[in-house]
Design a protein around this motif. Structure first.
Motif, mmCIF file in Angstrom:
data_model
loop_
_atom_site.group_PDB
_atom_site.id
_atom_site.type_symbol
_atom_site.label_atom_id
_atom_site.label_comp_id
_atom_site.label_asym_id
_atom_site.label_seq_id
_atom_site.Cartn_x
_atom_site.Cartn_y
_atom_site.Cartn_z
ATOM 1 N N HIS A 1 18.788 -36.685 -72.762
ATOM 2 C CA HIS A 1 18.698 -37.167 -71.378
ATOM 3 C C HIS A 1 20.062 -37.125 -70.668
ATOM 4 O O HIS A 1 20.119 -36.991 -69.470
ATOM 5 C CB HIS A 1 18.143 -38.599 -71.365
ATOM 6 N N ARG A 2 21.161 -37.294 -71.432
ATOM 7 C CA ARG A 2 22.500 -37.261 -70.827
ATOM 8 C C ARG A 2 23.047 -35.839 -70.996
ATOM 9 O O ARG A 2 24.079 -35.616 -71.591
ATOM 10 C CB ARG A 2 23.420 -38.295 -71.518
ATOM 11 N N ILE B 1 12.946 -37.505 -74.292
ATOM 12 C CA ILE B 1 12.509 -38.286 -75.461
ATOM 13 C C ILE B 1 13.700 -38.433 -76.394
ATOM 14 O O ILE B 1 14.221 -37.435 -76.894
ATOM 15 C CB ILE B 1 11.355 -37.577 -76.199
ATOM 16 N N GLY C 1 22.864 -38.825 -78.840
ATOM 17 C CA GLY C 1 23.715 -40.014 -78.763
ATOM 18 C C GLY C 1 23.780 -40.763 -80.084
ATOM 19 O O GLY C 1 23.312 -40.287 -81.123
ATOM 20 N N ASP C 2 24.360 -41.944 -80.036
ATOM 21 C CA ASP C 2 24.408 -42.803 -81.228
ATOM 22 C C ASP C 2 23.046 -43.447 -81.465
ATOM 23 O O ASP C 2 22.548 -43.513 -82.589
ATOM 24 C CB ASP C 2 25.490 -43.890 -81.065
ATOM 25 N N ALA D 1 20.158 -42.385 -80.844
ATOM 26 C CA ALA D 1 19.157 -41.432 -81.339
ATOM 27 C C ALA D 1 19.162 -41.315 -82.862
ATOM 28 O O ALA D 1 18.203 -40.819 -83.454
ATOM 29 C CB ALA D 1 19.393 -40.055 -80.716
ATOM 30 N N GLU E 1 16.266 -42.997 -84.679
ATOM 31 C CA GLU E 1 14.907 -42.460 -84.536
ATOM 32 C C GLU E 1 14.479 -41.805 -85.848
ATOM 33 O O GLU E 1 15.303 -41.163 -86.529
ATOM 34 C CB GLU E 1 14.869 -41.397 -83.424
ATOM 35 N N ASN F 1 28.855 -43.065 -77.768
ATOM 36 C CA ASN F 1 29.516 -43.754 -76.644
ATOM 37 C C ASN F 1 29.378 -45.273 -76.790
ATOM 38 O O ASN F 1 29.592 -46.012 -75.834
ATOM 39 C CB ASN F 1 28.956 -43.259 -75.301
ATOM 40 N N GLY G 1 23.294 -47.723 -76.820
ATOM 41 C CA GLY G 1 21.997 -47.138 -76.496
ATOM 42 C C GLY G 1 21.426 -48.052 -75.421
ATOM 43 O O GLY G 1 21.040 -49.192 -75.702
ATOM 44 N N ILE G 2 21.441 -47.613 -74.193
ATOM 45 C CA ILE G 2 21.200 -48.460 -73.003
ATOM 46 C C ILE G 2 22.115 -49.693 -73.098
ATOM 47 O O ILE G 2 23.329 -49.552 -73.058
ATOM 48 C CB ILE G 2 19.711 -48.828 -72.800
HETATM 49 C C1 LIG Z 1 11.498 -42.099 -78.002
HETATM 50 C C2 LIG Z 1 12.217 -42.856 -76.907
HETATM 51 N N1 LIG Z 1 12.478 -44.168 -77.069
HETATM 52 C C3 LIG Z 1 13.111 -44.864 -76.093
HETATM 53 C C4 LIG Z 1 13.499 -44.224 -74.934
HETATM 54 C C5 LIG Z 1 14.245 -44.998 -73.846
HETATM 55 N N2 LIG Z 1 15.665 -44.623 -73.897
HETATM 56 C C6 LIG Z 1 16.189 -43.719 -73.034
HETATM 57 S S1 LIG Z 1 17.819 -43.443 -73.342
HETATM 58 C C7 LIG Z 1 17.846 -44.567 -74.579
HETATM 59 C C8 LIG Z 1 19.132 -44.861 -75.324
HETATM 60 C C9 LIG Z 1 19.715 -43.682 -75.969
HETATM 61 O O1 LIG Z 1 20.975 -44.003 -76.489
HETATM 62 P P1 LIG Z 1 21.887 -42.900 -77.109
HETATM 63 O O2 LIG Z 1 21.085 -42.045 -78.013
HETATM 64 O O3 LIG Z 1 23.054 -43.576 -77.690
HETATM 65 O O4 LIG Z 1 22.301 -41.989 -75.858
HETATM 66 P P2 LIG Z 1 23.206 -42.394 -74.595
HETATM 67 O O5 LIG Z 1 22.268 -42.791 -73.504
HETATM 68 O O6 LIG Z 1 24.109 -43.493 -74.991
HETATM 69 O O7 LIG Z 1 23.942 -41.148 -74.254
HETATM 70 C C10 LIG Z 1 16.594 -45.124 -74.775
HETATM 71 C C11 LIG Z 1 16.300 -46.139 -75.802
HETATM 72 C C12 LIG Z 1 13.190 -42.864 -74.803
HETATM 73 N N3 LIG Z 1 13.538 -42.170 -73.707
HETATM 74 N N4 LIG Z 1 12.577 -42.190 -75.814
#
Ligand SMILES: Cc1ncc(C[n+]2csc(CCOP(=O)(O)OP(=O)(O)O)c2C)c(N)n1
Ligand SMILES: [Mg+2]
Length: 322
Positions: free
Chosen positions: A66-67, A116, A145-146, A148, A151, A175, A178-179
């Motif tokens: 997502h980032r 996801i 990310g951290d 992830a 999962e 970073n 996670g949120i």
């Molecule tokens: C399977 C799933 N669970 C929860 C979410 C909600 N969510 C979006 S970003 C995120 C945190 C991710 O943290 P990290 O992997 O550290 O990436 P960062 O945003 O810090 O770059 C969560 C829990 C999602 N999008 N998909």
């Protein structure tokens, strides 16, 4: 120590400036209500993506999360079409149907960002298996990310990549959050890269993920390991996001002092200092790069704003493979 030409080094700085200024512009557009959907910014994390990407061949493959703006730019996307995608316009890289979290440019090896969390792990294993099966020299880098790494898909993917000795690097850009959840409360070991030992693969750590040269040097070792057929690597780098988790985050879980302290470790300023103190470039040259990136980001914004929205009749196209 990295043996990079001046041209390569300035290209890396240009990409870092592009990531910074592009996302700062997107943040302004979010405030003006011009960006549909949620957006996650890469500001502060520029070195972690650019240093890694600079070690890859242009036809190597990546997946991101997502980032993913930083990785898309580091891989060399057309900024006009990327901005158009984020504004949901028909001229975007995915015809305006993906938006910020689904930027993909298959033509240059970006298999796509993913909304996801952990969604890129399995895709990367599949893409790496394809390379092994076809006997190409390409490797796959899975950016995440951290958070992830908690999962299930992370653990399954590392195990499968390990037993099949696949050409894939799992790269955790840590970073710290996670949120709103601090990673220190989310895992009971001190470093994510140590999770590699559970799967019998190489683990590597980049302590200063804001130092683009250090990221390059360490990541290059991972790339050499994987490309020479020695199997997958899990690599972790430490960095920080300056902005909130997404465009809708009040940021109550961390202090202003913490954010300010990280801003003192600005990866762009650090790299500029390196380039000037080693006599590689003058301040004027670096300022010119910054100014030309500004122009390009403005141009991309105008292009995107003046582009049409996708036709309604296209809503159900590009869903299934032909
Ligand atoms: C399977 C799933 N669970 C929860 C979410 C909600 N969510 C979006 S970003 C995120 C945190 C991710 O943290 P990290 O992997 O550290 O990436 P960062 O945003 O810090 O770059 C969560 C829990 C999602 N999008 N998909
Ligand atoms: Mg995180």
């Amino acid at each position: 120590m990295a043996k990079l030409s001046k041209e390569q080094l300035l290209d890396m700085l240009t990409k870092m400036e592009e990531i910074r200024q592009f996302d700062q512009k997107v943040a302004q557009l979010v405030k003006k209500g011009k960006v549909p959907g949620m957006t996650h910014f890469s500001v502060g994390e520029e070195a972690a993506s650019v240093g890694a990407m600079a070690t890859l061949n242009s036809d190597d493959l990546i997946t991101s999360n997502h980032r993913g703006h930083g990785q898309a730019i580091a891989k060399g996307i057309d900024l006009d079409k990327m901005m158009a995608e984020i504004l949901g316009k028909a001229t975007g890289v995915c015809k305006g149907k993906g938006g910020s979290m689904h930027i993909a440019t298959l033509e240059n090896g970006n298999l796509g960002a993913n909304g996801i969390v952990g969604g890129g792990h399995g895709l990367s294993v599949g893409a790496a298996l394809t390379q092994q099966y076809l006997g190409t020299d390409k490797i796959v880098v899975c950016f995440f990310g951290d958070g992830a790494t908690n999962e299930g898909s992370f653990h399954e993917a590392l195990n499968m990549a390990s037993i099949w000795n696949l050409p894939v690097i799992f790269y955790s850009i840590n970073n710290g959050y996670g949120i709103s959840s601090s990673i220190s409360k989310m895992i009971n070991i001190d470093h994510i890269y140590k999770r590699s030992s559970a799967y019998g693969i190489k683990g590597m750590f980049i302590e200063d993920g804001n130092d683009v040269i250090k990221v390059y040097d360490e990541f290059k070792k991972a790339v050499d390991h994987v490309r020479s057929g020695k199997g997958p690597v899990l690599i972790e780098s430490i960095t920080y996001r300056w902005y909130g988790h997404s465009s809708s985050d009040p940021g109550k879980y961390r202090t202003k002092e913490e954010v300010d302290a990280w801003k003192q470790k600005d990866p762009i300023l650090k790299f500029r200092d390196y380039l000037m103190s080693n006599g590689i470039a003058t301040e004027e040259e670096l300022d010119n790069i910054k100014a030309s990136v500004k122009e390009n980001v403005e141009k991309a914004t105008k292009f995107a704003e003046n582009s049409p929205e996708p036709e309604f009749s296209e809503a159900f196209e590009d869903i299934y493979a032909d």
